[in-house]
Design an enzyme around this catalytic site. Sequence first.
Site, PDB file in Angstrom:
ATOM      1  N   GLU A  39      20.179  98.218  56.796  1.00  0.00           N
ATOM      2  CA  GLU A  39      21.500  98.196  57.414  1.00  0.00           C
ATOM      3  C   GLU A  39      22.440  99.059  56.585  1.00  0.00           C
ATOM      4  OE1 GLU A  39      20.150  95.282  56.137  1.00  0.00           O
ATOM      5  OE2 GLU A  39      19.321  94.388  57.952  1.00  0.00           O
ATOM      6  N   ALA A  77      45.891 102.460  48.374  1.00  0.00           N
ATOM      7  CA  ALA A  77      44.739 103.218  48.857  1.00  0.00           C
ATOM      8  C   ALA A  77      44.770 103.249  50.374  1.00  0.00           C
ATOM      9  CB  ALA A  77      43.440 102.576  48.364  1.00  0.00           C
ATOM     10  N   PRO A 115      26.769 101.332  47.209  1.00  0.00           N
ATOM     11  CA  PRO A 115      25.645 102.052  47.805  1.00  0.00           C
ATOM     12  C   PRO A 115      24.520 101.178  48.335  1.00  0.00           C
ATOM     13  CG  PRO A 115      25.582 102.246  45.421  1.00  0.00           C
ATOM     14  CD  PRO A 115      26.889 101.574  45.779  1.00  0.00           C
ATOM     15  N   GLU A 141      51.666  97.615  60.772  1.00  0.00           N
ATOM     16  CA  GLU A 141      51.916  96.279  61.330  1.00  0.00           C
ATOM     17  C   GLU A 141      50.953  95.224  60.803  1.00  0.00           C
ATOM     18  OE1 GLU A 141      52.123  95.959  65.556  1.00  0.00           O
ATOM     19  OE2 GLU A 141      53.764  97.384  65.718  1.00  0.00           O
TER      20      GLU A 141
END
Length: 181
Positions: A39, A77, A115, A141
């Site tokens: 995944e 960020a 990772p 918002e």
Amino acid sequence: MAGQEPPQVLQKKLFYQGRKFSYEVNRLRLPNGAEGEWECVRHPGGALAVPVTPEGQLVLVRQYRFAVEQRILEFPAGTVEVGEDPGLTIRREIEEETGYKAHQWRKLGEFILAPGYSDEIIYAFLAQDLEKLDAPPHQDEDEDIETVLMSPAEFEQAILAGEPIDAKSIASFTLARPFLI
């Protein structure tokens, strides 16, 4: 063994496409012939600033993060838009999240965030010669952000005390440490 051929991708399945990331499951064949499913969260990357006031104070934000169900301390960020330069991303985000504008920028580096399950890269910058803007921060918002000023020593103590702080902020602080007053 280092230098081996990379795994062969047999099949890619996109399970979710959101506004910030996608989730896929891939079937791979390893060089030894074994097959399995992996995944992966696909993410366009993030840009982060370690903002420092002329007095040497760090400008951080404290905000609620749903995934961990608590407010955490972190540097400003934002997600890099597709095709956008990370330097432009963080210039926008620092103003929106904190109400400060930096006049001096230094790229600190970049690193892979997690990772084991994601391809997200964080682009870290040092933002100096800050100017407090007259207008309050213009937060999205869906953001609930408090601006926090701390000395580098206070931030380091918060890390050591186990205060909830994200890994990208701790890593970027480490990269910025040689440049701090």
